[in-house]
Design an enzyme around this catalytic site. Structure first.
Site, PDB file in Angstrom:
ATOM      1  N   ASP A   1       0.960  -1.232  -0.122  1.00  0.00           N
ATOM      2  CA  ASP A   1      -0.155   0.023  -0.468  1.00  0.00           C
ATOM      3  C   ASP A   1       0.624   1.528  -0.268  1.00  0.00           C
ATOM      4  OD1 ASP A   1      -2.264   1.809  -0.132  1.00  0.00           O
ATOM      5  OD2 ASP A   1      -2.302   1.346   2.085  1.00  0.00           O
TER       6      ASP A   1
ATOM      7  N   ASP B   1     -11.743   3.971  -0.339  1.00  0.00           N
ATOM      8  CA  ASP B   1     -10.383   4.781  -0.140  1.00  0.00           C
ATOM      9  C   ASP B   1      -9.837   5.726  -0.995  1.00  0.00           C
ATOM     10  OD1 ASP B   1      -7.759   5.235  -0.127  1.00  0.00           O
ATOM     11  OD2 ASP B   1      -7.255   3.650   1.662  1.00  0.00           O
TER      12      ASP B   1
ATOM     13  N   GLU C   1      -6.196  11.757   0.929  1.00  0.00           N
ATOM     14  CA  GLU C   1      -6.084  12.064   2.604  1.00  0.00           C
ATOM     15  C   GLU C   1      -5.079  13.469   1.708  1.00  0.00           C
ATOM     16  OE1 GLU C   1      -2.583   8.329   2.126  1.00  0.00           O
ATOM     17  OE2 GLU C   1      -4.711   8.125   1.680  1.00  0.00           O
TER      18      GLU C   1
ATOM     19  N   CYS D   1       0.622   3.159   3.983  1.00  0.00           N
ATOM     20  CA  CYS D   1       0.384   3.341   4.782  1.00  0.00           C
ATOM     21  C   CYS D   1      -0.356   4.113   5.824  1.00  0.00           C
ATOM     22  CB  CYS D   1       0.196   1.695   5.501  1.00  0.00           C
ATOM     23  SG  CYS D   1      -1.293   1.236   7.373  1.00  0.00           S
TER      24      CYS D   1
END
Length: 299
Positions: free
Chosen positions: A62, A89, A118, A126
């Site tokens: 990730d 996400d 984000e 992560c």
């Protein structure tokens, strides 16, 4: 049969209404469409689609290696088989603010109820690993503004995730969250908070819904739904839990098969074929058009 009978617009409207009610919504992470069906059957409130799960499913870490195309395709597959709202996400929006804008429209078209963006730098990692870096507040604000500007369905939820707690402390994370709300974010995902007191502090500081990430082996303790409800959390996700459980079971089964040459001793732990057929609604397909679908389902 086939896909959900509820339109994406209706799912989004209902999701917004439930969020506005102030109740806590439980959204386990689905690792494929079939697991989303099971989440719905067990009475949960929504389905979460984790970027970490999508990358792991592709055999990748990730760290921002998945593409918008891959994420939108999996989101579409999951969202269309369940009547529940799906939250996906969207990492950092897959590029610059213009890319974040396109991401919103692609995921609207995929039928999900919302996404979160984000504030990490690229390549991201992560949220519960050390060594994260976040972009400047103004860059994060531009991402959110671009996403909001691109939105066509006003009920499509745009959530801003901030990882600033790990890099700059709780006060900085709250200040950044306020700026993201001012930029148009409908909800906030404060990543990797350490304890219930921090969740409560964020709740008091913001007037939009907040999300708690209950991921195993991370920075946050694994609080119960009741504990999170008591401090005012509005959504809780368990993003990778079902994948971890499934992979753990698969690993144990392969170990047994290698040792014994048979899985006879594991049959009792398997989902029965009749339960699988019931979950995918095999019987409806047999009734749909017997002139075309002429197979029968065995007992």
């Amino acid at each position: 049969m086939l896909y959900s009978g509820i339109t994406p617009a209706d799912k989004r409207r209902a999701f917004r209404e439930r969020l506005a009610s102030g109740e806590l919504l439980r959204m386990p992470g689905a690792f494929n469409p079939l697991s989303a069906r099971l989440i719905e059957r067990r009475g949960f409130d929504g389905v979460y689609i984790s970027g970490a799960v999508i990358s792991a499913d592709l055999g990748l870490p990730d760290v921002g290696l998945t593409t918008l195309t891959e994420v939108a395709a999996r989101a579409r597959q999951i969202a269309r088989v369940t009547d529940l709202p799906a939250l996906v996400d969207a990492d950092t929006g897959f590029g610059e603010p213009m890319n974040a804008a396109r991401t919103v429209q692609e995921l609207e078209d995929a039928g999900v109820a919302g996404l979160h963006l984000e504030d990490q730098v690229n390549p991201k990692r992560c949220g519960h690993l050390d060594g994260k870096q976040v972009v400047a507040t103004e860059v994060a604000v531009r991402r959110v503004r671009a996403a909001v500007e691109a939105r066509r369905d006003p009920n499509f939820l745009i959530m801003a995730r901030t990882d600033a707690r790990a890099t700059d402390g709780l006060d900085a994370a709250i200040n950044r969250a306020r700026r993201l709300v001012d930029a148009g974010a409908d909800a906030i995902f404060p990543e990797a908070l350490r304890d219930l007191g921090e969740f409560e502090w964020v709740r008091r500081a913001l007037d939009v819904p907040i999300l708690a990430n209950m991921t195993e082996f991370g920075q946050s303790d694994l609080f119960t739904v009741d504990q999170l409800r008591d401090v005012g959390v509005n959504l809780v996700i368990w993003p990778v839990s079902l994948l971890r459980l499934a992979m753990g079971a698969a690993d144990r089964a392969l170990t047994l098969l290698d040792a014994e040459g048979s899985l006879t001793d594991a049959v009792g732990e398997m989902q029965h074929r009749r339960d699988l057929y019931d979950l995918i609604d095999y019987a409806s397909y047999t009734r749909f058009d017997t002139d075309i679908f002429d197979f029968t389902v065995p007992d």
